[in-house]
Each structure stands twice: as structure tokens, then as C-alpha cells.
Motif scaffolding. Structure first.
Motif, short mmCIF file in Angstrom:
data_model
loop_
_atom_site.label_atom_id
_atom_site.label_comp_id
_atom_site.label_asym_id
_atom_site.label_seq_id
_atom_site.Cartn_x
_atom_site.Cartn_y
_atom_site.Cartn_z
N SER A 190 41.32 49.89 37.97
CA SER A 190 42.03 50.19 39.22
C SER A 190 41.30 49.58 40.42
O SER A 190 41.93 49.12 41.37
CB SER A 190 42.15 51.71 39.41
OG SER A 190 42.98 52.27 38.41
N GLY A 191 39.95 49.57 40.36
CA GLY A 191 39.18 48.94 41.43
C GLY A 191 39.45 47.45 41.52
O GLY A 191 39.59 46.89 42.61
N LEU A 192 39.52 46.79 40.36
CA LEU A 192 39.83 45.36 40.34
C LEU A 192 41.22 45.10 40.93
O LEU A 192 41.42 44.15 41.69
CB LEU A 192 39.76 44.82 38.91
CG LEU A 192 38.38 44.74 38.27
CD1 LEU A 192 38.49 44.32 36.82
CD2 LEU A 192 37.47 43.78 39.03
N LEU A 193 42.17 45.95 40.57
CA LEU A 193 43.53 45.79 41.10
C LEU A 193 43.56 46.00 42.61
O LEU A 193 44.31 45.33 43.32
CB LEU A 193 44.48 46.76 40.40
CG LEU A 193 44.83 46.41 38.96
CD1 LEU A 193 45.51 47.57 38.25
CD2 LEU A 193 45.71 45.16 38.91
N SER A 194 42.73 46.93 43.10
CA SER A 194 42.65 47.14 44.55
C SER A 194 42.11 45.89 45.23
O SER A 194 42.66 45.45 46.25
CB SER A 194 41.74 48.33 44.84
OG SER A 194 41.56 48.50 46.24
N TYR A 195 41.05 45.31 44.69
CA TYR A 195 40.46 44.09 45.26
C TYR A 195 41.47 42.95 45.24
O TYR A 195 41.62 42.21 46.21
CB TYR A 195 39.21 43.71 44.47
CG TYR A 195 38.31 42.72 45.17
CD1 TYR A 195 37.12 43.13 45.76
CD2 TYR A 195 38.64 41.37 45.24
CE1 TYR A 195 36.28 42.23 46.41
CE2 TYR A 195 37.82 40.46 45.89
CZ TYR A 195 36.64 40.89 46.46
OH TYR A 195 35.82 39.99 47.10
N MET A 196 42.18 42.80 44.11
CA MET A 196 43.18 41.74 44.00
C MET A 196 44.30 41.93 45.01
O MET A 196 44.79 40.96 45.60
CB MET A 196 43.75 41.71 42.58
CG MET A 196 42.76 41.27 41.51
SD MET A 196 43.54 41.28 39.88
CE MET A 196 42.10 41.05 38.82
N ALA A 197 44.71 43.19 45.21
CA ALA A 197 45.78 43.46 46.17
C ALA A 197 45.33 43.11 47.59
O ALA A 197 46.13 42.62 48.39
CB ALA A 197 46.19 44.93 46.09
N VAL A 198 44.05 43.34 47.91
CA VAL A 198 43.53 42.93 49.21
C VAL A 198 43.64 41.41 49.35
O VAL A 198 44.13 40.90 50.36
CB VAL A 198 42.06 43.36 49.37
CG1 VAL A 198 41.45 42.72 50.62
CG2 VAL A 198 41.96 44.88 49.47
N ASN A 199 43.19 40.69 48.34
CA ASN A 199 43.23 39.23 48.39
C ASN A 199 44.64 38.67 48.42
O ASN A 199 44.89 37.60 48.98
CB ASN A 199 42.48 38.64 47.21
CG ASN A 199 40.97 38.65 47.38
OD1 ASN A 199 40.24 38.46 46.43
ND2 ASN A 199 40.48 38.87 48.59
N ALA A 200 45.58 39.41 47.81
CA ALA A 200 46.97 38.95 47.79
C ALA A 200 47.74 39.41 49.02
O ALA A 200 48.89 39.01 49.21
CB ALA A 200 47.67 39.45 46.53
N GLY A 201 47.12 40.24 49.86
CA GLY A 201 47.78 40.69 51.08
C GLY A 201 48.68 41.89 50.91
O GLY A 201 49.52 42.15 51.77
N HIS A 202 48.52 42.64 49.82
CA HIS A 202 49.35 43.83 49.58
C HIS A 202 48.55 45.08 49.93
O HIS A 202 47.93 45.71 49.07
CB HIS A 202 49.83 43.86 48.13
CG HIS A 202 50.72 42.71 47.77
ND1 HIS A 202 52.03 42.62 48.22
CD2 HIS A 202 50.50 41.60 47.05
CE1 HIS A 202 52.56 41.50 47.76
NE2 HIS A 202 51.66 40.86 47.06
N GLU A 203 48.58 45.44 51.19
CA GLU A 203 47.71 46.49 51.70
C GLU A 203 48.01 47.85 51.09
O GLU A 203 47.09 48.60 50.72
CB GLU A 203 47.84 46.56 53.22
CG GLU A 203 46.85 47.48 53.89
CD GLU A 203 46.98 47.47 55.40
OE1 GLU A 203 46.51 48.41 56.03
OE2 GLU A 203 47.57 46.49 55.93
N ALA A 204 49.28 48.22 50.96
CA ALA A 204 49.64 49.53 50.42
C ALA A 204 49.18 49.67 48.98
O ALA A 204 48.67 50.72 48.57
CB ALA A 204 51.14 49.75 50.53
N ASN A 205 49.36 48.61 48.19
CA ASN A 205 48.91 48.65 46.80
C ASN A 205 47.39 48.77 46.73
O ASN A 205 46.85 49.49 45.89
CB ASN A 205 49.36 47.39 46.06
CG ASN A 205 50.87 47.30 45.94
OD1 ASN A 205 51.53 46.81 46.83
ND2 ASN A 205 51.42 47.79 44.85
#
Length: 472
Positions: A190-205
Motif C-alpha cells: 500500500s505504501g508503494l501504491l501511495s508513492y506511485m499515486a503521488v508520482n502519477a498525480g493522483h492525490e486522492a489515491n
């Protein structure tokens, strides 16, 4: 059946009401039996028992009911009311009753050795094993290693699948040590997915995944992982333009253990960069100095660690973040000094993003210095676009845009026009455009929040195009 089963209020109530599906399901759970085992005990078929428990079938045949009650050894106090209401002269009174009606069961306080063995087996049984845990750990490591080559859009679906599989295991049964490790793996995924969402610009995710990851880490008292997650939250707030919030998340992580090696990232990537954006030069320098001092106390990884790694920041990664903090403060000399220290390692690394980010930092610093070097800055900007030509991430897209904004004062120069055109072409790629849109939203949010312009922005406004053109 273990005698404690017949002391359960839900079992007795369901039995007395003739709700055999609910009663048998409850009895089976209390006795730690599988449906196949319960079917053998009751004499019912497994498919019929499954349908009975789900409520899609009912047990209405009198003789079958008697057989089930006798084979289970249901005591008199738990018998269905239909057996307790027989009039002496009625036809029903002459039908055979369960044995427990004729001979009340003697309630013993002891369980049979078989009951104890069955319970022990159920308690320590597991739907996973050390080999599975090892493979899952390797998968997490492989995602970290491939991240800067493949990016969030390619590795995101793979990481989601990994998280779902871990969740499937968690819904089963494991001994405490295995379950703790599954919690750790779930938190990391879940932490990796949070970091990826930051890099992809998906703030809510990003916020949703980081919240999940943090709760899982706290459940198993993994303070290092919790600190890493706070660092990722700080990163997300930073790229959303919420620098006060980025600082708060970094400080929350530091509050866990300021002497832990994970604090290096929180100080350099979280605290120093946020303070730089907020114009607090003294605070930013203190955070960088503290990160460097803490780095000297640990044996850190060599080279430039992956940006998404769970390992502590290496010294080159810390210095690269220090350079970024000084860019926001308009300190060209410090940016150049830090960049020179990491330049060789950055060039040797497999990270195209790191090469692009360092070049963009230096390029911006060259524009806000006392003697702006526009030609050199635009050359570095062009190199950064080429270096970051792989899967796009928000930080590269945002900083490339910031360089273009900073260079607006010299927009009539050919080098600036060439960079602007290259940037427009780069933005035409679908993934880059998607990330770019999120970066624009963050910048808009930043301006709406009334942030004071950075020192770099103020300094470049005081330099005229004519003065800047000289060194070029």
C-alpha cells in the motif's frame, strides 16, 4: 460435540426455533469443523449442509431432524420446541424422539483429547508458509528495483495485484509471526501504491493508500515503516503545493524516532524542501545539516538509492534533495555545490529521473543567480527532457514546467523558445499530459492558498533580459 457448544446462547436459540441452518453453522464454527467434517457428523450431504447454512434449503423431514439431533448429541435444553410441545395423546407423541430426550446428557467440564487436538490444529494452521512469504518479499523488492525504469503506470497494476493477493491471505488464518509479516508486506504494498499515486498525480489515491499503509504499520508496531509512510505523505503534500502540510507530515514522522535512519529522508526530502518553499532559509539549512550529521552515524547504502526504496537515504540522495531545497531559496552557489558532489553518481546511475531532476535544479539555479546563464540553463533543460523521456513522473513534469516559468523573462531568446517548443512536444505524450494536468492543479492550489512567492521567483524578477543575455 464439545459441551461448551450447547452453552452458547446463539446455538440454543437457533435450535429451539428450528433454525437448523443457523444452528449448524454456529455449532460448526464453535467446534472448528469444516463443512465436510460436519456433514459426516450429522449424516447430511455436504452440498445439502452448505445450502442449509446459506438459507437456500430447509431441514423439514422429521426423521432426518431426529437423526441430526441424535448424532450431534443435542441436550434437552437445546432441543427444538416441536419436541417439547407434544401432547401425550397426540400422534406426534408416538414418533421417536432424539435420544437426549429419553436420557438427558450429563454435562462434563472436560473436553475430549480429540476436541483439544482439533482446536490446536485450527489455531496454528495457516493458509501460507515461509516460502510464500519469501516470494512476496522478493516481489516487493523487484518492484522497488524496477520502479525508476518502468514507472508508476506500468508497475501500478502489478502492485495492485500483489496487494490483493496479500489481502486474500490475510483473510485466512495464520500464526502470529506469519500474520505480522503479512501485515508488513500489505503495508509496504500500500505504501508503494501511495508513492506511485503521488508520482502519477493522483492525490486522492495517494492519501487513501498512505492511510491504509500507516494503519497496518502501526498495528504491528513497525516504527521504521511508519516513518517511511509519513515521508511519502510529506512528498505528496509537497507536490500538491501544500508546503505547510508537507512540513507537518515530516515532523510527525520525526516525532516517532528522530535518531532513526529513516529520519534522514524526513529531514532532507520532507522538512528541508518544504521549508525552502516556505522561504525559511535558516530552517532548511538546519534540516540539511541534521540529515548530514545523522547520515554519518549509519552505514548507508552506496550510490544513489532508488527514490521509492524502503532503505534509508544514501548520502548522494540526501545531497540531491539538499540542492532542491536551495533552488527554492534562490541559493545558486549552494545548488551548484551539492550538484557537483552528486553529479558523477547521478550520471552513473540507472535513474533517468534523477539525472533529469538534478539537471532541472541546476538549470533553475542558473537563472536565479546574480549572473543568470540562460543559454546553459536551457541546454540543461533540454538534456533533462531527453533524460526523463521514459515513463513520466510528477516531479520531473513539475520542475520542467517551473524552469519554463522561471525562464519567461527571457522568452525572446532562441534558447528559451527552443526549450518551450521541446516542452510542448514532450507534453503531447498521453501519460505526460495526464501527469502535467495534475501538476497544474497543484500549482493553482498553491496560488489560491496565498503562498508567498519563493526567493528564486523574486530574484529572477529583478534581473532584466539584457543583463541575462550577456554571459550567453
Amino acid at each position: 460435540m464439545p459441551q461448551h457448544v450447547w452453552q452458547d446462547v446463539d446455538v440454543v436459540t437457533a435450535m429451539r426455533d428450528g433454525d437448523f441452518g443457523s444452528a449448524l453453522a454456529r455449532v460448526r464454527r464453535l467446534a472448528s469443523l469444516r463443512q465436510e467434517e460436519m456433514a459426516r457428523v450429522t449424516g447430511l450431504s455436504q452440498p445439502f449442509l452448505s445450502a442449509l447454512e446459506s438459507g437456500s434449503r430447509r431441514l423439514t423431514h422429521y426423521d432426518k431432524i431426529v437423526t441430526v439431533l441424535e448424532r450431534l448429541g443435542v441436550p434437552e435444553h437445546a432441543l427444538p420446541r416441536l419436541f417439547a410441545s407434544k401432547a401425550p395423546g397426540s400422534a406426534e407423541a408416538h414418533r421417536p424422539l432424539p435420544a437426549s430426550v429419553h436420557e438427558p446428557a450429563l454435562l462434563e467440564p472436560w473436553e475430549s483429547p480429540l476436541d483439544v487436538a482439533r482446536r490446536l490444529n485450527g489455531t496454528i494452521s495457516s493458509n501460507t508458509d515461509p516460502a510464500t512469504l519469501s516470494l512476496l518479499t522478493q516481489q516487493v523488492g523487484a518492484i522497488v528495483d524496477r520502479y525508476e525504469a518502468d514507472g508508476p503506470h506500468k508497475l501500478g497494476p502489478r502492485t495492485v495485484d500483489l496487494r490483493h493477493f496479500i489481502q486474500t491471505l490475510l483473510e485466512g488464518r495464520q500464526p502470529p509471526r506469519q500474520r505480522t509479516e503479512l501485515f508488513r508486506l500489505a503495508a509496504k504494498a500500500s505504501g508503494l501504491l501511495s508513492y506511485m499515486a503521488v508520482n502519477a498525480g493522483h492525490e486522492a489515491n495517494a492519501e487513501a493508500y498512505s492511510t491504509e499503509a500507516l494503519q497496518l504499520a502501526l498495528e504491528i508496531d513497525d516504527s521504521e515503516l511508519a516513518m517511511w509512510i509519513f515521508g511519502t505523505r510529506s512528498l505528496g503534500a509537497y507536490y500538491a503545493g501544500r508546503y505547510d502540510q508537507a512540513l507537518e507530515w515530516a515532523d510527525a514522522g520525526l516525532a516517532i524516532d528522530r535518531c532513526n535512519a529513516q529520519a534522514i529522508r524526513l529531514l532532507a526530502n520532507g522538512r528541508a524542501r518544504a521549508l525552502g518553499k516556505l522561504g525559511d532559509a535558516t530552517g532548511a539549512r538546519r534540516a540539511i545539516a541534521e540529515a548530514e550529521d545523522l547520515s554519518s552515524e549509519y552505514r548507508l547504502p552506496d550510490g544513489l538509492t532508488p527514490c521509492i526504496s524502503f532503505a534509508p537515504y544514501s548520502i548522494p540522495r540526501t545531497l540531491a534533495n539538499a540542492a532542491t531545497a536551495h533552488v527554492a531559496l534562490g541559493n545558486t552557489q549552494e545548488v551548484m555545490q551539492y550538484a557537483e558532489q552528486v553529479d558523477e553518481l547521478v550520471e552513473q546511475s540507472d535513474s533517468a529521473w534523477s539525472r533529469a531532476l538534478v539537471r532541472l535544479d541546476v538549470a533553475t539555479a542558473l537563472l536565479v543567480g546574480p549572473q543568470p546563464d540562460v543559454e546553459h540553463a536551457m541546454t540543461l533543460g533540454m538534456q533533462a527532457l531527453a533524460a526523463g523521456g521514459g515513463p513520466p513522473i510528477r516531479s520531473v513534469v513539475q520542475r520542467a514546467g517551473e524552469l519554463h516559468t522561471t525562464a519567461a523573462a527571457w522568452q525572446e531568446l532562441p534558447a528559451v523558445r527552443d526549450y518551450a517548443e521541446a516542452l510542448r512536444s514532450w507534453h503531447k505524450a498521453p501519460l505526460t499530459r495526464a501527469v502535467s494536468d495534475s501538476a497544474k492543479m497543484a500549482v493553482a492550489s498553491d496560488s489560491r492558498n496565498g503562498r508567498a512567492p519563493s526567493a528564486a521567483h523574486l530574484r529572477h524578477q529583478r534581473v532584466s533580459p539584457r543583463t541575462a543575455a550577456g554571459p550567453g
